[in-house]
Design a protein around this motif. Sequence first.
Motif, PDB file in Angstrom:
ATOM      1  N   THR A 206       0.815  -1.216   0.000  1.00 50.25           N
ATOM      2  CA  THR A 206       0.000   0.000   0.000  1.00 50.25           C
ATOM      3  C   THR A 206       0.850   1.268   0.000  1.00 50.25           C
ATOM      4  O   THR A 206       0.330   2.358  -0.217  1.00 50.25           O
ATOM      5  CB  THR A 206      -0.922   0.014   1.230  1.00 50.25           C
ATOM      6  OG1 THR A 206      -0.133  -0.218   2.404  1.00 50.25           O
ATOM      7  CG2 THR A 206      -1.970  -1.067   1.128  1.00 50.25           C
ATOM      8  N   VAL A 207       2.155   1.131   0.278  1.00 53.63           N
ATOM      9  CA  VAL A 207       3.054   2.281   0.243  1.00 53.63           C
ATOM     10  C   VAL A 207       3.580   2.431  -1.178  1.00 53.63           C
ATOM     11  O   VAL A 207       4.204   1.522  -1.718  1.00 53.63           O
ATOM     12  CB  VAL A 207       4.232   2.092   1.221  1.00 53.63           C
ATOM     13  CG1 VAL A 207       5.182   3.277   1.128  1.00 53.63           C
ATOM     14  CG2 VAL A 207       3.719   1.928   2.640  1.00 53.63           C
ATOM     15  N   ASP A 208       3.322   3.580  -1.796  1.00 51.54           N
ATOM     16  CA  ASP A 208       3.769   3.806  -3.164  1.00 51.54           C
ATOM     17  C   ASP A 208       4.864   4.867  -3.185  1.00 51.54           C
ATOM     18  O   ASP A 208       5.285   5.376  -2.144  1.00 51.54           O
ATOM     19  CB  ASP A 208       2.599   4.208  -4.058  1.00 51.54           C
ATOM     20  CG  ASP A 208       1.856   5.428  -3.506  1.00 51.54           C
ATOM     21  OD1 ASP A 208       2.426   6.159  -2.673  1.00 51.54           O
ATOM     22  OD2 ASP A 208       0.708   5.646  -3.907  1.00 51.54           O
ATOM     23  N   ALA A 209       5.319   5.178  -4.390  1.00 52.83           N
ATOM     24  CA  ALA A 209       6.399   6.147  -4.531  1.00 52.83           C
ATOM     25  C   ALA A 209       5.993   7.513  -3.992  1.00 52.83           C
ATOM     26  O   ALA A 209       6.832   8.271  -3.504  1.00 52.83           O
ATOM     27  CB  ALA A 209       6.803   6.251  -6.006  1.00 52.83           C
ATOM     28  N   GLY A 246      -5.614   0.297   4.685  1.00 51.74           N
ATOM     29  CA  GLY A 246      -5.262  -1.086   4.362  1.00 51.74           C
ATOM     30  C   GLY A 246      -4.031  -1.574   5.086  1.00 51.74           C
ATOM     31  O   GLY A 246      -3.783  -2.783   5.148  1.00 51.74           O
ATOM     32  N   VAL A 247      -3.254  -0.662   5.653  1.00 50.29           N
ATOM     33  CA  VAL A 247      -2.065  -1.058   6.404  1.00 50.29           C
ATOM     34  C   VAL A 247      -2.478  -1.462   7.819  1.00 50.29           C
ATOM     35  O   VAL A 247      -3.110  -0.688   8.536  1.00 50.29           O
ATOM     36  CB  VAL A 247      -1.026   0.083   6.464  1.00 50.29           C
ATOM     37  CG1 VAL A 247       0.152  -0.319   7.345  1.00 50.29           C
ATOM     38  CG2 VAL A 247      -0.545   0.438   5.071  1.00 50.29           C
ATOM     39  N   THR A 268       4.618  -4.725   4.595  1.00 50.07           N
ATOM     40  CA  THR A 268       3.366  -4.429   5.289  1.00 50.07           C
ATOM     41  C   THR A 268       2.521  -5.685   5.441  1.00 50.07           C
ATOM     42  O   THR A 268       2.564  -6.590   4.615  1.00 50.07           O
ATOM     43  CB  THR A 268       2.538  -3.375   4.523  1.00 50.07           C
ATOM     44  OG1 THR A 268       2.296  -3.847   3.188  1.00 50.07           O
ATOM     45  CG2 THR A 268       3.270  -2.044   4.468  1.00 50.07           C
ATOM     46  N   ASN A 269       1.796  -5.715   6.547  1.00 47.31           N
ATOM     47  CA  ASN A 269       0.754  -6.715   6.815  1.00 47.31           C
ATOM     48  C   ASN A 269       1.293  -8.146   6.887  1.00 47.31           C
ATOM     49  O   ASN A 269       1.254  -8.901   5.912  1.00 47.31           O
ATOM     50  CB  ASN A 269      -0.369  -6.619   5.778  1.00 47.31           C
ATOM     51  CG  ASN A 269      -1.087  -5.284   5.830  1.00 47.31           C
ATOM     52  OD1 ASN A 269      -0.903  -4.506   6.759  1.00 47.31           O
ATOM     53  ND2 ASN A 269      -1.899  -5.013   4.826  1.00 47.31           N
ATOM     54  N   MET A 270       1.768  -8.500   8.070  1.00 42.01           N
ATOM     55  CA  MET A 270       2.191  -9.870   8.343  1.00 42.01           C
ATOM     56  C   MET A 270       0.996 -10.811   8.231  1.00 42.01           C
ATOM     57  O   MET A 270      -0.097 -10.508   8.711  1.00 42.01           O
ATOM     58  CB  MET A 270       2.793  -9.938   9.754  1.00 42.01           C
ATOM     59  CG  MET A 270       3.245 -11.309  10.178  1.00 42.01           C
ATOM     60  SD  MET A 270       4.658 -11.911   9.232  1.00 42.01           S
ATOM     61  CE  MET A 270       5.966 -10.926   9.919  1.00 42.01           C
TER      62      MET A 270
END
Length: 331
Positions: A206-209, A246-247, A268-270
Amino acid sequence: MNNTTTYNITETHMRQFNQLAHKLNRLGLNLLVFDRQNKCILRTQAGEFDSDIDELSQTFAQNPCAHDSPCWFSDRLLVSSVCDETEPAAMIVVDTGNIDSTQTPHERKYLTCIVEDWLEQVSTKDQVSRQIEKISNELSQAYEEIILLYNLSTNMKVTQTNSTYLQMACDQLTQLIHVEGIAIFVERRMDGHKELVLMAGSGFLTVDAGSSDILQMHLISELSQGKEALLDSRVDGPFKYAWPEGVKNMIAVPLGDVDNMVGFLVATNMLNKPDFDTTDIKLFNSVANQCRVFIENNHLFDDLKELFIGSLKALTNSIDAKDQYTRGHSE
């Protein structure tokens, strides 16, 4: 008569129940074991009297036993819960057959001691078994981590591009750490200034540039406080920082140190456990360090290549100039 149908009870527990039953049957006592649904999963009778399973099941359904140590439910019945870690796994019932309180206090105490000793042995064996399983899992995890780092080291070739090597690092890491998304961002100079560029990744991140600069800023803040990584989660409370929707949990580690960071590794998200932990921090940092070394080696190789090409051009120009000078004088 034996009935050994198991209901979520391990084979080890059943063997332990039968060992206790053998000892009690020799004393003329019956042993019955009930699971969490009050179903009888084991009945051993010494042959001197019968134990009514249906009556006992109904009795304990109405008056469940919550004791993890032996207690006399009546003049006839000695009962105790058998716990698996902290949860009751089953209930054992020693039926003495005495309905007229003919047992002496000494006999009752002796029987209680037998069950107490057995419960202690069961607890000790369970603890040892769990500890062995934990150590085995840790050794297996450590072995896989060593293999991962070995693969990263042996594949560190200057002929590879940064993106190829970093993608391999992401792929190798996701085989050990099951996450929803993982990525590596690296700084690149573009139009005279540095920008973070997504170089490799796997899964859905969910992390973008666009938000990578903010993430790096938070990571630098955490490192400045003496931490080894940025860990943020909403598992046990609210997030420390604001993240995209979403994180659920996140880990980010630097490629380099706080004063010389060439990028960062983020996941992200184990998926297979509630949150990232200190073991994950060590593994992610090890992988990030390998990636940083590769990137720096590639930079050094590029610098050396440019220096070599520059030297060749200078030498060529020098030879050309000498030839022109020689031809000019010869004419």
